[in-house]
Design a protein around this motif. Structure first.
Motif, short mmCIF file in Angstrom:
data_model
loop_
_atom_site.label_atom_id
_atom_site.label_comp_id
_atom_site.label_asym_id
_atom_site.label_seq_id
_atom_site.Cartn_x
_atom_site.Cartn_y
_atom_site.Cartn_z
N PRO A 159 0.85 -1.20 0.00
CA PRO A 159 0.00 0.00 0.00
C PRO A 159 0.88 1.25 0.00
N LEU A 160 0.46 2.27 -0.73
CA LEU A 160 1.24 3.51 -0.79
C LEU A 160 1.39 4.16 0.58
N ASP A 161 0.42 3.93 1.45
CA ASP A 161 0.51 4.53 2.79
C ASP A 161 1.09 3.54 3.82
N GLY A 162 1.67 2.46 3.34
CA GLY A 162 2.27 1.47 4.23
C GLY A 162 3.47 0.79 3.58
N LEU A 163 4.43 1.60 3.15
CA LEU A 163 5.62 1.06 2.48
C LEU A 163 6.46 0.26 3.48
N PRO A 164 7.16 -0.75 3.00
CA PRO A 164 7.98 -1.59 3.88
C PRO A 164 9.23 -0.86 4.35
N GLU A 165 9.89 -1.43 5.32
CA GLU A 165 11.19 -0.94 5.79
C GLU A 165 12.22 -2.02 5.54
N PRO A 166 13.40 -1.66 5.15
CA PRO A 166 13.79 -0.34 4.67
C PRO A 166 13.45 -0.19 3.19
N VAL A 167 13.08 1.02 2.83
CA VAL A 167 12.83 1.37 1.44
C VAL A 167 13.85 2.43 1.06
N VAL A 168 14.35 2.38 -0.16
CA VAL A 168 15.33 3.36 -0.63
C VAL A 168 14.75 4.76 -0.41
N ASP A 169 15.53 5.63 0.21
CA ASP A 169 15.04 6.96 0.61
C ASP A 169 14.43 7.74 -0.55
N TYR A 170 15.15 7.81 -1.67
CA TYR A 170 14.62 8.63 -2.76
C TYR A 170 13.38 8.01 -3.38
N THR A 171 13.23 6.68 -3.29
CA THR A 171 12.02 6.01 -3.77
C THR A 171 10.83 6.45 -2.93
N ALA A 172 10.99 6.40 -1.60
CA ALA A 172 9.90 6.81 -0.70
C ALA A 172 9.55 8.27 -0.94
N ARG A 173 10.57 9.11 -1.10
CA ARG A 173 10.32 10.53 -1.34
C ARG A 173 9.54 10.75 -2.63
N ALA A 174 9.96 10.10 -3.70
CA ALA A 174 9.27 10.26 -4.98
C ALA A 174 7.82 9.79 -4.89
N LEU A 175 7.58 8.67 -4.23
CA LEU A 175 6.20 8.18 -4.09
C LEU A 175 5.34 9.15 -3.28
N ARG A 176 5.91 9.77 -2.25
CA ARG A 176 5.16 10.79 -1.49
C ARG A 176 4.85 11.99 -2.37
N GLU A 177 5.82 12.43 -3.16
CA GLU A 177 5.63 13.57 -4.05
C GLU A 177 4.57 13.26 -5.12
N ILE A 178 4.63 12.06 -5.67
CA ILE A 178 3.64 11.64 -6.68
C ILE A 178 2.25 11.63 -6.07
N ALA A 179 2.13 11.13 -4.84
CA ALA A 179 0.83 11.02 -4.17
C ALA A 179 0.14 12.38 -4.00
N VAL A 180 0.93 13.46 -3.87
CA VAL A 180 0.34 14.79 -3.71
C VAL A 180 0.38 15.61 -5.00
N GLY A 181 0.77 14.97 -6.10
CA GLY A 181 0.72 15.62 -7.40
C GLY A 181 1.90 16.50 -7.75
N HIS A 182 3.00 16.40 -7.01
CA HIS A 182 4.20 17.18 -7.35
C HIS A 182 4.98 16.47 -8.45
N ARG A 183 5.32 17.20 -9.47
CA ARG A 183 6.02 16.62 -10.63
C ARG A 183 7.54 16.74 -10.55
N LEU A 184 8.05 17.60 -9.66
CA LEU A 184 9.49 17.87 -9.60
C LEU A 184 9.92 18.05 -8.16
N SER A 185 11.06 17.43 -7.81
CA SER A 185 11.65 17.66 -6.50
C SER A 185 13.16 17.49 -6.60
N ALA A 186 13.83 17.91 -5.56
CA ALA A 186 15.28 17.77 -5.47
C ALA A 186 15.61 17.32 -4.06
N ALA A 187 16.64 16.50 -3.93
CA ALA A 187 17.05 16.00 -2.62
C ALA A 187 18.57 15.97 -2.53
#
Length: 191
Positions: A159-187
């Motif tokens: 589930p998108l709101d229940g990702l496993p641990e450990p998950v690659v940091d930038y993967t989790a970040r991108a999925l959070r950004e996608i969920a709220v409709g953000h098309r671009l981010s930087a980390a």
């Protein structure tokens, strides 16, 4: 893999004629001016080059497909989207279709891919970042299966709101950004 721009000749230096005229003295005050280009940028060794990561976001009824990495120098044992790097001579859409075929055994139409998110990621200790591109496909052919068991321990839907641990940091970040409709981010970049 590095993305490279055209290797056109350097046009920043003017051609010097065989018989150059004598240098004229600079008018007073000009030598005190700041250069037009910041020193850090002017000292660049050439055009910016970066690796391009390709990630497939397969969604089904609120679940996302992740694989647990195996025998990897990066994030071994961590969960990550099906992904790979752009190879020389292919477009990002062709590269994503190739990765889907190699890793999951599915066929996707490169023309039907939707770019969901771009993450410009800088890992600690690196000078140049990576462009991480996240795609969705409206349909695919075949059945999802683990075609690279030497690189992927297992595939699972989460589930998108229940990702496993450990998950690659930038993967989790991108999925959070996608969920709220953000098309671009930087980390990882300094503020």
């Amino acid at each position: 893999m590095s993305v490279q721009s055209d290797q056109s000749p350097d046009r920043s230096r003017a051609a010097t004629p065989a018989t150059a005229p004598a240098a004229t003295p600079e008018p007073p005050g000009l030598s005190d001016r700041q250069p037009a280009v910041p020193a850090a940028r002017a000292a660049s060794a050439g055009p910016y080059r970066t690796a391009v990561g390709l990630h497939l976001v397969l969604l089904d009824s609120g679940l996302v497909l992740l694989g647990r990495r195996r025998n990897s120098s990066f994030a071994d044992g961590w969960w990550h989207l099906p992904a790979g790097h752009l190879e020389s001579g292919e477009s990002v859409a062709e590269g994503m279709a190739r990765e889907a075929r190699e890793e999951l055994g599915i066929g996707i139409d490169p023309a039907g891919l939707e770019l969901l998110h771009v993450l410009h990621d800088l890992d600690e200790g690196e000078n140049e970042g990576r462009l991480q591109l996240f795609f969705r496909t409206p349909a695919y052919t075949g059945r999802v299966e683990n075609r690279e068991p030497e690189k992927c321990h297992e595939l699972r839907w989460w589930p998108l709101d229940g990702l496993p641990e450990p998950v690659v940091d930038y993967t989790a970040r991108a999925l959070r950004e996608i969920a709220v409709g953000h098309r671009l981010s930087a980390a990882g970049w300094p503020a």
